[in-house]
Design a protein around this motif. Structure first.
Motif, mmCIF file in Angstrom:
data_model
loop_
_atom_site.group_PDB
_atom_site.id
_atom_site.type_symbol
_atom_site.label_atom_id
_atom_site.label_comp_id
_atom_site.label_asym_id
_atom_site.label_seq_id
_atom_site.Cartn_x
_atom_site.Cartn_y
_atom_site.Cartn_z
ATOM 1 N N GLY A 186 0.828 -1.153 -0.028
ATOM 2 C CA GLY A 186 -0.142 -0.086 0.100
ATOM 3 C C GLY A 186 0.733 1.185 0.090
ATOM 4 O O GLY A 186 0.324 2.151 -0.692
ATOM 5 N N VAL A 196 -4.000 8.249 -5.698
ATOM 6 C CA VAL A 196 -5.062 7.233 -5.590
ATOM 7 C C VAL A 196 -5.670 7.883 -4.254
ATOM 8 O O VAL A 196 -5.208 8.094 -3.179
ATOM 9 N N ILE A 199 -8.594 2.347 -2.152
ATOM 10 C CA ILE A 199 -7.910 1.176 -2.479
ATOM 11 C C ILE A 199 -8.709 0.106 -2.493
ATOM 12 O O ILE A 199 -9.526 -0.164 -1.459
ATOM 13 N N VAL A 221 -10.785 1.313 2.193
ATOM 14 C CA VAL A 221 -10.305 0.083 1.673
ATOM 15 C C VAL A 221 -11.117 -0.644 1.253
ATOM 16 O O VAL A 221 -12.093 -1.052 2.398
#
Length: 241
Positions: A186, A196, A199, A221
């Motif tokens: 990550g 980004v 994720i 995430v």
């Protein structure tokens, strides 16, 4: 008043979700897709013999389509009303499986990428953490409906996660080392792609580490757990009194 009629036609009831499993012996800790206690609802498992993690992840699942189709049909015959898999690299078979079994199919956690992208502000995009960045091809991404320019980072250079899960180096696993492999991937993803904003974890063995990755990066995430809970919600909508 007519009595209630119970409908038959299945072998197993109360478990509408079928999970196609790779054939492996590594530990499936709580949170792993292959741990039955991970799920807050019953599921049906079916191991696809010969579908080793290495064969699926590193060899493109060559020669395995028929075995996955047969296993998916077995699950549907048992009573599954939808099918998923425990490897995101099986997005290669998304169209074929959906056509063969005639029920909803979700082969890969990466199918969430377009949904998550729609939630992000301008200038931000989704990144993927995968078990094997070198092996995740444009065909895998396209099979999941993911733009081929999506940022990707893998764990294959790590000390534990890839070595145990894909290479089968041993049957035990140092969970803390595995966790660090995910966190390191990550960090590399964000260093290479600072735009980004969320994720998605490709690998179905990564949910045990999702909360730590979110805390470490400060980003949302998403993983196979988040996706399959959504998937199941459509199979069994909550009945409101």
């Amino acid at each position: 008043m007519a009595g209630h009629i119970a409908r038959g036609g299945k072998s197993v009831y109360g478990a509408p979700l079928g999970i196609l499993m790779l054939e492996a012996r590594f530990p499936r800790i709580l949170g792993d897709m292959g741990n039955g206690e991970t799920w807050p609802f019953p599921v049906l498992f079916r191991v696809v013999r010969g579908a080793s993690p290495s064969r699926v992840v590193e060899q493109g699942a060559a020669g395995l389509l028929d075995a996955f189709v047969d296993a998916a049909r077995d699950l549907v015959d048992l009573g599954a009303e939808a099918i998923t898999t425990n490897c995101g690299f099986l997005s290669l078979f998304q169209a074929e499986l959906a056509s063969a079994v005639k029920v909803p199919v979700a082969t890969s956690s990466m199918m969430q990428v377009p949904w998550v992208q729609a939630t992000l502000p301008p200038g931000k995009r989704v990144g993927i953490v995968t078990v094997n960045g070198a092996g995740l091809s444009a065909q895998h991404l396209e099979g999941a409906g993911v733009p081929v320019d999506t940022p990707v980072e893998g764990t294959e250079g790590g000390r534990e996660f890839f070595q145990v899960l894909i290479r089968g180096a041993k049957q035990d696993m140092n969970v803390e080392l595995a966790r660090q492999d995910i966190l390191d991937a990550g960090a590399r993803l964000l260093k290479r792609h600072p735009d980004v904003g969320a994720i998605v974890l490709e690998c179905t063995n990564m949910p045990p580490y999702a909360a730590d990755l979110a805390a470490e990066t400060g980003l949302p995430v998403y993983d196979i757990y988040s996706m399959i809970c959504w998937f199941q919600a459509g199979l069994r909508p909550r009945r409101w009194s």
